[in-house]
Write an enzyme that holds these catalytic residues in place. Structure first.
Site, short mmCIF file in Angstrom:
data_model
loop_
_atom_site.label_atom_id
_atom_site.label_comp_id
_atom_site.label_asym_id
_atom_site.label_seq_id
_atom_site.Cartn_x
_atom_site.Cartn_y
_atom_site.Cartn_z
N SER A 30 32.57 33.29 72.69
CA SER A 30 33.29 32.86 73.88
C SER A 30 34.16 33.96 74.48
O SER A 30 34.42 33.97 75.69
CB SER A 30 34.16 31.65 73.56
OG SER A 30 35.06 31.93 72.50
N GLY A 67 31.10 29.72 70.99
CA GLY A 67 30.96 29.01 69.72
C GLY A 67 30.03 29.66 68.73
O GLY A 67 29.90 29.17 67.60
N ASN A 96 34.46 32.98 65.20
CA ASN A 96 34.17 31.59 64.84
C ASN A 96 33.88 31.43 63.35
O ASN A 96 34.14 30.36 62.78
CB ASN A 96 33.01 31.06 65.67
CG ASN A 96 33.39 30.87 67.13
OD1 ASN A 96 34.36 30.19 67.44
ND2 ASN A 96 32.65 31.49 68.02
N ASP A 177 44.81 26.92 75.18
CA ASP A 177 44.43 26.71 73.78
C ASP A 177 45.00 27.76 72.85
O ASP A 177 44.94 27.63 71.62
CB ASP A 177 42.91 26.61 73.61
CG ASP A 177 42.18 27.88 74.06
OD1 ASP A 177 42.83 28.92 74.29
OD2 ASP A 177 40.94 27.83 74.16
N HIS A 180 41.80 31.70 73.69
CA HIS A 180 40.99 32.43 74.66
C HIS A 180 41.86 33.10 75.72
O HIS A 180 42.76 32.46 76.27
CB HIS A 180 39.99 31.48 75.34
CG HIS A 180 39.01 30.88 74.39
ND1 HIS A 180 39.19 29.64 73.82
CD2 HIS A 180 37.85 31.37 73.90
CE1 HIS A 180 38.19 29.38 73.02
NE2 HIS A 180 37.35 30.41 73.05
#
Length: 214
Positions: A30, A67, A96, A177, A180
């Site tokens: 991402s 992801g 991840n 979040d 990011h």
């Protein structure tokens, strides 16, 4: 007439072939797929602009998937190499793995395999390291980052230690979040990558510019 044709053929044969465009393949997650943003604002898109602004004949293929893990990247890399035949492969994966608590040994094996597979395809490789949130604990974060250093050192490939250097610790440059980076952070991400990438392209590794920083 025949003499003229022969002369023309000789001149064509002697003329140097036009240099083929360099292809850069970005295999990431991402952070390189511009999660939560307009793709045109992501650092990979900004890289295309910087290359054009500097007159570097290079195309960029963004094969990043939000992801994705190193396991997924390793599985899909051979097809991407076959399809795009890149000269440079940028590997930005592993975040991840860490967030999901996957074994560090597996992350390392996958990264090593991807570097080796890209090299077998004749590509130059750039490895990008990522950070984990501070709540994972200093000891684990250090072991996680050591994986990238070990892979880069063992394979003798350049490393960007932390893609989010100068970004992750600044809330105003992160999305809600906290994981990011936002659009304002993307030029900084490119500036973090550029000094290690430029030598692989035979380009000047100097700082950012208007096309790559906005």
């Amino acid at each position: 007439m025949i003499r003229r044709l022969l002369l023309a053929m000789m001149l064509l044969a002697a003329a140097p072939a036009a240099a083929a465009q360099t292809t850069i393949l970005v295999v990431g997650d991402s952070l390189s797929a511009a999660y939560g943003l307009d793709p045109a604002d992501g650092w990979v898109a900004l890289l295309r602009k910087r290359l054009a602004a500097r007159g570097i004949d290079a195309g960029v293929v963004n094969a990043s998937i939000s992801g994705d893990t190193t396991r997924g990247g390793r599985a899909r890399l051979p097809k991407a190499l076959e399809t795009h035949d890149p000269d440079v492969v940028i590997i930005e994966l592993g975040g991840n793995d860490g967030l999901r608590g996957l074994p560090l040994a597996e992350t390392r094996r996958n990264l090593e395999a991807m570097v080796e597979r890209a090299r077998q395809a004749g590509a130059r490789v750039l490895l990008i390291g990522v950070r984990l949130p501070s709540n994972y604990g200093a000891a684990f974060i250090e072991r996680f980052q050591q994986v990238f250093r070990d892979v880069a050192s063992g394979a003798d490939v350049p490393l960007v230690p932390k893609l989010l250097a100068g970004v992750g610790e600044r809330p105003e440059l992160m999305q809600a979040d906290g994981i990011h980076p936002n659009a304002q952070a993307q030029p900084r991400l490119l500036d973090n990558v550029w000094p290690a990438l430029a030598p692989l392209l035979g380009a000047d590794a100097g700082g950012g510019d208007a096309a790559g920083s906005g």
